[in-house]
Design an enzyme around this catalytic site. Structure first.
Site, PDB file in Angstrom:
ATOM      1  N   HIS A 103       1.425  -1.179  -0.025  1.00 26.06           N
ATOM      2  CA  HIS A 103       0.393  -0.029   0.071  1.00 26.06           C
ATOM      3  C   HIS A 103       0.980   1.672   0.078  1.00 26.06           C
ATOM      4  O   HIS A 103       1.253   1.055   0.758  1.00 26.06           O
ATOM      5  CB  HIS A 103      -0.993  -0.268   1.356  1.00 26.06           C
ATOM      6  CG  HIS A 103      -1.828   1.596   1.108  1.00 26.06           C
ATOM      7  ND1 HIS A 103      -3.050   1.687   0.050  1.00 26.06           N
ATOM      8  CD2 HIS A 103      -1.837   2.473   2.330  1.00 26.06           C
ATOM      9  CE1 HIS A 103      -3.065   2.596   0.895  1.00 26.06           C
ATOM     10  NE2 HIS A 103      -2.427   2.769   1.708  1.00 26.06           N
ATOM     11  N   SER A 104       0.411   1.895  -0.979  1.00 22.86           N
ATOM     12  CA  SER A 104       1.372   3.716  -0.906  1.00 22.86           C
ATOM     13  C   SER A 104       2.684   3.292  -1.052  1.00 22.86           C
ATOM     14  O   SER A 104       2.780   2.520  -2.831  1.00 22.86           O
ATOM     15  CB  SER A 104       1.244   4.361   0.231  1.00 22.86           C
ATOM     16  OG  SER A 104       1.409   5.474   0.554  1.00 22.86           O
ATOM     17  N   LEU A 105       3.399   3.905  -0.159  1.00 17.23           N
ATOM     18  CA  LEU A 105       5.270   3.428  -0.982  1.00 17.23           C
ATOM     19  C   LEU A 105       5.253   2.237  -0.375  1.00 17.23           C
ATOM     20  O   LEU A 105       5.981   1.025  -1.336  1.00 17.23           O
ATOM     21  CB  LEU A 105       6.037   3.897   0.366  1.00 17.23           C
ATOM     22  CG  LEU A 105       7.938   3.195   0.439  1.00 17.23           C
ATOM     23  CD1 LEU A 105       8.340   4.284  -0.789  1.00 17.23           C
ATOM     24  CD2 LEU A 105       8.163   4.187   1.709  1.00 17.23           C
ATOM     25  N   SER A 131      -2.257  -1.027  -4.135  1.00 16.47           N
ATOM     26  CA  SER A 131      -3.031   0.322  -3.490  1.00 16.47           C
ATOM     27  C   SER A 131      -2.087   1.407  -2.803  1.00 16.47           C
ATOM     28  O   SER A 131      -1.551   1.727  -2.789  1.00 16.47           O
ATOM     29  CB  SER A 131      -3.854  -0.571  -2.829  1.00 16.47           C
ATOM     30  OG  SER A 131      -3.589  -0.570  -1.540  1.00 16.47           O
TER      31      SER A 131
END
Length: 262
Positions: A103-105, A131
């Protein structure tokens, strides 16, 4: 290939390794958190995916590893993480099969982790879930470097993104604990430079949110160009952490994609 990593190292990277709530032989799903995030972000996912052993990943500099220095560059982070994942896959994964969620990074880290494992000739995951992130070759940071922001600016950014409890942002002592990891993780993202390589031979599922303040919805579709395998996109309504706030839907998407191997 074989990687030897001590149990002490594995227990640091995978603090809930023995607490997956899954049956023996379940498919490991290694989950990588957002910038400043920790393994606890995925702790409640354990036991929620049939046939899947959710393994939250704990980077250094937070929670059980808060005394360790966090990474500030992608290559050493991915190299050390690859050692841990490959060692765990060798011992825990039936048929050396596993999947990744970032998720993200964590999405960019997961992508680079697959490429590092491919360079080593290791077993590729059966699926990559991402995501909260633009495609790696399209992502860029528009604002000032978070590593050079004042405390007030970082807190304001975290409030904008959501996902961090207000009591934590208001507690000066707690901020002292979490801000070094937050700023180090954003430095990893801000110094990251995508290098062209052949597309992955791994199915990819992307889960963008329509009101994410740091992710361009249109750029999420760019993940399709990075895989020669199947690509799927499931759009969420909400902000940066919609996949956690709507966990039941996220779990259903992941479980369906992994059903052939779980």
């Amino acid at each position: 290939m074989s990687v030897t990593v001590g149990d002490d190292v594995l227990s640091r990277w995978l603090p809930f390794r023995a607490l997956t709530g899954a049956e023996p032989g379940a498919l490991p799903l290694y989950c990588l958190p957002h910038a400043g995030g920790a393994a606890s972000a995925f702790r409640t996912w354990q036991g929620k995916l049939p046939g899947v052993a959710v393994q939250p990943v704990q980077p250094p500099g937070r929670e059980s590893r808060h005394r360790e220095t966090p990474y500030e560059r992608m290559p050493p982070l991915v190299s050390d993480l690859a050692d841990a994942v490959l060692a765990d896959v060798e011992t825990a994964a039936a048929g050396r099969r596993y999947a990744l969620y970032g998720h993200s990074l964590g999405a960019i880290v997961a992508f680079e982790l697959v490429r590092e494992i491919r360079r080593r000739g290791g077993p590729r995951p059966v699926h990559l879930f991402v995501s909260g992130s633009d495609a790696p070759h399209l992502t860029r940071e528009d604002g000032p470097p978070v590593g050079r922001m004042s405390r007030a600016q970082v807190v304001a950014l975290l409030r904008t993104l959501g996902g961090t409890p207000e009591w934590l942002l208001a507690d000066q002592g707690a901020l002292e604990m979490i801000l070094p990891a937050v700023q180090a993780d954003f430095t990893v993202k801000e110094t990251y430079r995508y290098e062209a390589e052949p597309p992955l031979d791994v199915p990819v599922t992307a889960m963008p949110s329509d009101a994410d303040p740091r992710v361009a919805f249109a750029k999420v579709a760019g993940w399709e160009a990075l895989t020669a395998g199947p690509f799927d996109l499931h759009a969420f309504q909400g902000g940066h952490f919609a996949v956690f706030e709507q966990a039941a839907r996220t779990h259903a998407i992941v479980a369906e994609a992994l059903r052939p191997w779980a």
